[in-house]
Design a protein around this motif. Structure first.
Motif, mmCIF file in Angstrom:
data_model
loop_
_atom_site.group_PDB
_atom_site.id
_atom_site.type_symbol
_atom_site.label_atom_id
_atom_site.label_comp_id
_atom_site.label_asym_id
_atom_site.label_seq_id
_atom_site.Cartn_x
_atom_site.Cartn_y
_atom_site.Cartn_z
ATOM 1 N N LYS A 234 68.668 47.503 170.150
ATOM 2 C CA LYS A 234 69.554 48.773 169.573
ATOM 3 C C LYS A 234 68.578 49.910 169.432
ATOM 4 C CE LYS A 234 72.590 49.312 166.883
ATOM 5 N NZ LYS A 234 73.968 49.735 166.898
ATOM 6 N N SER B 211 77.116 47.480 165.909
ATOM 7 C CA SER B 211 77.763 47.860 167.072
ATOM 8 C C SER B 211 77.006 47.706 167.916
ATOM 9 C CB SER B 211 78.349 49.145 166.810
ATOM 10 O OG SER B 211 77.616 50.200 166.443
ATOM 11 N N ASN C 285 75.919 49.444 170.688
ATOM 12 C CA ASN C 285 75.463 50.520 171.399
ATOM 13 C C ASN C 285 73.840 50.743 170.723
ATOM 14 O OD1 ASN C 285 77.256 50.924 168.556
ATOM 15 N ND2 ASN C 285 75.508 52.524 168.789
ATOM 16 N N SER D 284 80.243 53.826 169.326
ATOM 17 C CA SER D 284 80.248 52.334 169.390
ATOM 18 C C SER D 284 81.075 52.002 170.728
ATOM 19 C CB SER D 284 81.012 51.936 167.975
ATOM 20 O OG SER D 284 80.515 52.273 167.018
ATOM 21 N N HIS E 281 75.564 60.773 163.649
ATOM 22 C CA HIS E 281 75.821 59.303 163.992
ATOM 23 C C HIS E 281 76.951 59.336 164.916
ATOM 24 C CE1 HIS E 281 73.692 55.839 163.615
ATOM 25 N NE2 HIS E 281 74.735 55.144 163.447
ATOM 26 N N TYR E 282 77.098 58.569 165.747
ATOM 27 C CA TYR E 282 78.545 58.138 166.498
ATOM 28 C C TYR E 282 78.665 59.487 167.361
ATOM 29 C CZ TYR E 282 79.430 55.291 162.178
ATOM 30 O OH TYR E 282 79.086 54.318 161.196
#
Ligand code: TXA
Ligand code: MG
Length: 329
Positions: A51, A138, A140, A146, A224-225
């Protein structure tokens, strides 16, 4: 990376890889998780490497049955049992005081552990076949959007992962609600499909919001994301002007709006998003991944309504926008 379906044979093979310390991505109702044996220090090390995630960030342990909670948590307060009975299997993670022996790699060195039973038949079959707790962030790379399909996982993770079990697109599309029950008062760490109101109703008392600068949750970092394309959140009323300002400079721009596209949409990749918050959440990450393929200067996203039903979507959009979240002129 092997791609498996969800036949009993496929599940047995995937469980075998996990028992041998391998990494298997699997579907949950929220997003695809990257599974590793939560009892194996070696598997956890591989997980963090795959990750690209800093070692002090905790991961959620996925379980097949609520009874297993006492294996991982040393204190299970009454509200935890009530919430488990009401929402598991489902998109809710409970943070509890960790039991002795839970690896630091799982807890990020904190005294707590995040637990959830995912509401997806393939995830449950895999957990049953594996027979223990699966750490599954997740699937990713750290900080990115994700995955909500097996294809997203193969594209993003490649050979860093041994296999992915394909269970189709995720029904919820946004990560689980995280509720911290390890402190004096229940605290919402991440909004999700299970709303703060729904939690409060079961607990019988209100749920506090996130503490500013609180625990080390990657979901708690402002950026994030996020997709590669810069995200700008724009009020509905300002959207047209923001689009025109960019197209006037010949900049190709992507737009995600809830309302219909404006009249003149040259140089614009315009996507109309669902007006229902759950539907919107279900498709959001796939849309953001598509936008990254378009090579636009940025994506202008219409700010969703300020209602409770939009809380999880709003949270992810604000994180995706990060510091660039100010409405452009
Ligand atoms: O829906 C989900 O929760 C998905 C699927 C795969 O289950 N998983 C997921 O994992 O989103 P991840 O690692 O990407 O995000 C988990 C979040 C992180 O922000 C992490 O810091 C937080 O949960 N978390 C895990 N254990 C925690 C703990 N003990 N205390 C506080 N936060 C914790
Ligand atoms: Mg994540």
């Amino acid at each position: 990376m092997a791609v498996y379906g969800s036949t009993p044979d496929d599940i047995a093979r995937a469980a075998g890889i996990l028992r041998a310390g391998g990494l298997v991505a699997f579907p949950t109702e929220t997003v695809y998780g990257l599974g590793a044996d939560a009892r194996s220090a070696r598997a956890m090390e591989r997980l963090f490497t795959a990750k690209g995630r800093p070692a002090d960030h905790p991961v959620i342990v996925h379980l097949a049955r609520a009874g297993a909670v006492t294996v991982w948590a040393r204190e299970v307060p009454a509200p935890a049992w009530a919430l488990a009975a009401r929402f598991w299997p489902g998109p809710l993670t409970l943070v509890l005081k960790r039991a002795p022996g839970v690896l630091d790699a799982v807890t990020g060195g904190q005294d707590t552990v995040g637990l959830r039973i995912p509401g997806h038949p393939v995830a449950l079959a895999l957990l049953e076949a594996f027979g223990g707790g699966l750490a599954a962030p997740s699937a990713n790379r750290f900080g990115r959007v994700s995955p909500t399909t097996a294809g997203h996982v193969t594209t993003e993770m490649g050979s860093a992962v041994d296999a992915v079990v394909d269970g189709g697109p995720c029904a919820v599309g946004l990560e689980s609600t995280i509720l911290d029950l390890s402190g004096e008062i229940p605290r919402l760490l991440r909004p999700g499909a299970v709303s703060a109101d729904a939690l409060a109703e079961v607990i019988g008392s209100p749920v506090a919001g996130r503490a500013v600068g609180g625990t080390r949750t990657p979901g708690g970092l402002p950026s994030h994301y996020a997709p590669d394309t810069p995200v700008l959140l724009v009020a509905a009323a300002a959207l047209d002007a923001a689009v025109r300002a960019r197209t006037a400079r010949n900049e190709p721009v992507a737009v995600l709006s809830i309302g219909p596209p404006a009249g003149d949409v040259q140089h614009v990749r315009w996507e109309t998003m669902p007006a229902d918050p759950r539907e919107y959440g279900r498709v959001l990450y796939a849309r953001l991944r598509e936008i990254d393929r378009w090579a636009c200067c940025c994506v202008l996203i219409e700010r969703p309504p300020a209602e409770m039903a939009w809380e999880a979507v709003r949270d992810r959009l604000e994180r995706a926008a990060g510091e660039g979240r100010v409405d452009p002129p």
